[in-house]
Scaffold this active site. Structure first.
Site, PDB file in Angstrom:
ATOM      1  N   HIS A  19      32.938 -32.105  -9.795  1.00  0.00           N
ATOM      2  CA  HIS A  19      32.680 -31.467  -8.511  1.00  0.00           C
ATOM      3  C   HIS A  19      31.202 -31.101  -8.348  1.00  0.00           C
ATOM      4  CE1 HIS A  19      32.811 -28.199  -5.452  1.00  0.00           C
ATOM      5  NE2 HIS A  19      33.842 -28.871  -4.970  1.00  0.00           N
ATOM      6  N   SER A  72      33.248 -27.911   0.645  1.00  0.00           N
ATOM      7  CA  SER A  72      32.264 -27.993  -0.434  1.00  0.00           C
ATOM      8  C   SER A  72      31.196 -29.024  -0.089  1.00  0.00           C
ATOM      9  CB  SER A  72      32.940 -28.404  -1.751  1.00  0.00           C
ATOM     10  OG  SER A  72      33.657 -27.358  -2.317  1.00  0.00           O
ATOM     11  N   ASP A  78      28.398 -24.237 -10.057  1.00  0.00           N
ATOM     12  CA  ASP A  78      29.562 -25.100  -9.929  1.00  0.00           C
ATOM     13  C   ASP A  78      30.098 -25.462 -11.313  1.00  0.00           C
ATOM     14  OD1 ASP A  78      31.327 -27.278  -8.771  1.00  0.00           O
ATOM     15  OD2 ASP A  78      30.121 -26.813  -7.007  1.00  0.00           O
TER      16      ASP A  78
END
Length: 446
Positions: free
Chosen positions: A94, A249, A59
């Site tokens: 994120h 996600s 990520d």
């Protein structure tokens, strides 16, 4: 391919943090485990995890000091494949949120971490990555011994480099979990649409699919993905301690955490067995067919209780080159072979195995499949490359096919040339099934 979007919603208000003693749960974890989505998946706190499976999060990086991540991050092995990047920083946030969700589901309120997160930075702060970065990250995670790889990414372009890397990971026994995508359409998004990936759709806390969750036969299961809270990457710098995000996600991270929780108590299970436990025990689709939620919303309580399915053979083997890397069904010098295995619509639609034939030898093959499924047989010529759809490929490389409707299929073929042919068992139709078991036999005579 780009990371799933990323303007963070407003953060939730956190209670004042107090220090935890060795006999107390982390206050951050107490806050995080009060969320409604955990009740939806049948989550319960675990007192003391027996194992700490390594989960690689590919990520934007991970901030180790974010709320709920203390002592859960493998900082020594963290790696960046972004030019000038640092895997232990996360300007976008994120990857930190994804990691926090995984930790919450896997560890709960335990003071003993039930999972280790390996940060592998493959996405830049602007949300950009490349197939080579994704593949490099996958290979690195495998080399470090990760049991699970989480890919909360989304893009519309297929990449052979990425599929090959996923194949290598699966062959090494790694479970690859990916978000289905946030387009809310039936257009395929990757990595969720790659073979041998556990693709996850997103729902609200009531099990209703989010309108933005990408649909298709590639979706294996679903999990809550709306307004999920986790530690913020900006928290250690005086920003909000927690952050709320929505999307597939987050749903993929929930499933990854559940898979890690299963491996805590059953560390000898294979990646395929974990996948089947999650799919077979999911709830909420009624007739078992749902293009947005797969077999349903995961149920962790049920998955931890049921008897594990039988072990499948090595994967992947869904095209001739990959099948040639695995043990043959009928080796050179032998006249008979039998194999059992599992198939699944989309992610593992076909299995292939080598049958050696000398010129003039005759092959008689039979395949049977359970669950009232429809099975077909194909025999590919020696040196056949990776499977490609289309009549031209079949004319060049297909020796013979048997495609009658039913759960039993037979074919015969007399070899015009000697070589290693590949006998393929394929699940026909587009019915949502939880891994029907098949048996295939091959008999070689003159």
């Amino acid at each position: 391919m780009i990371a799933v979007p990323a303007t963070p919603p407003p953060a939730i208000v956190a209670p004042m943090r107090t220090s935890a003693t060795p006999h107390q749960a982390d206050p951050d974890q107490v806050t995080l485990t009060s969320q409604a989505y955990l009740r939806r998946i049948g989550w319960k706190a675990v007192a003391r995890p027996l194992n700490r499976p390594l989960v690689a999060v590919l990520d934007t990086g991970v901030a180790p000091s974010a709320a709920g991540l203390t002592n859960r991050i493998d900082t020594q092995s963290a790696k960046s494949f972004v030019m000038g990047g640092d895997p232990l920083t996360d300007p976008e946030g994120h990857g930190t949120v994804v990691s926090g969700i995984i930790v919450t589901v896997a560890s709960g309120t335990s003071t003993v971490p039930g999972v280790r997160i390996l940060p592998v930075q493959i996405v830049s702060p602007t949300g950009e990555t490349s197939p080579r970065a994704v593949a490099a990250g996958i290979h690195y995670a495998v080399s470090r011994g990760a049991r699970i790889i989480n890919l909360s990414l989304g893009g519309t372009g297929f990449s052979t480099i990425e599929q090959d890397a996923i194949n290598d990971a699966v062959r090494a026994g790694v479970l690859v979990v990916a978000a289905s995508g946030n387009a809310g359409t039936d257009r395929r998004e990757y990595p969720g649409a790659y073979r041998h990936v556990l693709a996850v759709g997103a729902t609200d806390d009531d099990g209703v699919s989010l309108v933005t969750s990408t649909r298709g036969m590639q979706v294996a299961v679903a999990a809550p993905g709306r307004d999920i809270s986790a530690g913020s990457a900006r928290g250690p710098e005086g920003g909000p301690r927690f952050e709320v995000r929505t999307g597939t996600s987050m749903a993929a991270a929930v499933v990854t955490g559940a898979a890690a929780r299963i491996l805590q108590t059953r560390p000898t299970l294979t990646a395929t067995q974990v996948t089947e436990l999650l799919m077979a025990t999911a709830r909420g689709t009624g007739d078992g067919l749902d293009r947005a939620r797969g077999t349903g919303v995961i149920d962790l309580t049920r998955a931890l209780k049921v008897t594990p399915p039988p072990v499948d053979l090595p994967e992947p083997d869904d095209d001739p080159p990959n099948a040639r890397r695995l043990p043959p069904l009928v080796p050179k010098g032998f006249s008979y072979g039998q194999r059992t295995g599992l198939l699944r619509t989309w992610a593992d639609l076909r299995d292939g195995s080598v049958v050696h034939l000398e010129t003039g030898q005759r092959l008689t093959a039979e395949a049977t499949v359970g669950r009232k499924a429809d099975v077909d047989l194909y025999l590919w010529k020696p040196d056949a490359p990776v499977y490609r759809q289309g009549a031209a490929f079949a004319r060049r490389w297909l020796a013979v096919g048997a495609v009658t409707k039913g759960s039993v299929e037979m074919l015969t073929y007399r070899a015009s040339i000697a070589g290693d042919y590949v006998l393929e068992v394929r699940l026909a139709g587009a019915v949502r099934l939880v891994r029907p078991r098949y048996t295939v036999t091959g008999t070689v005579t003159r």
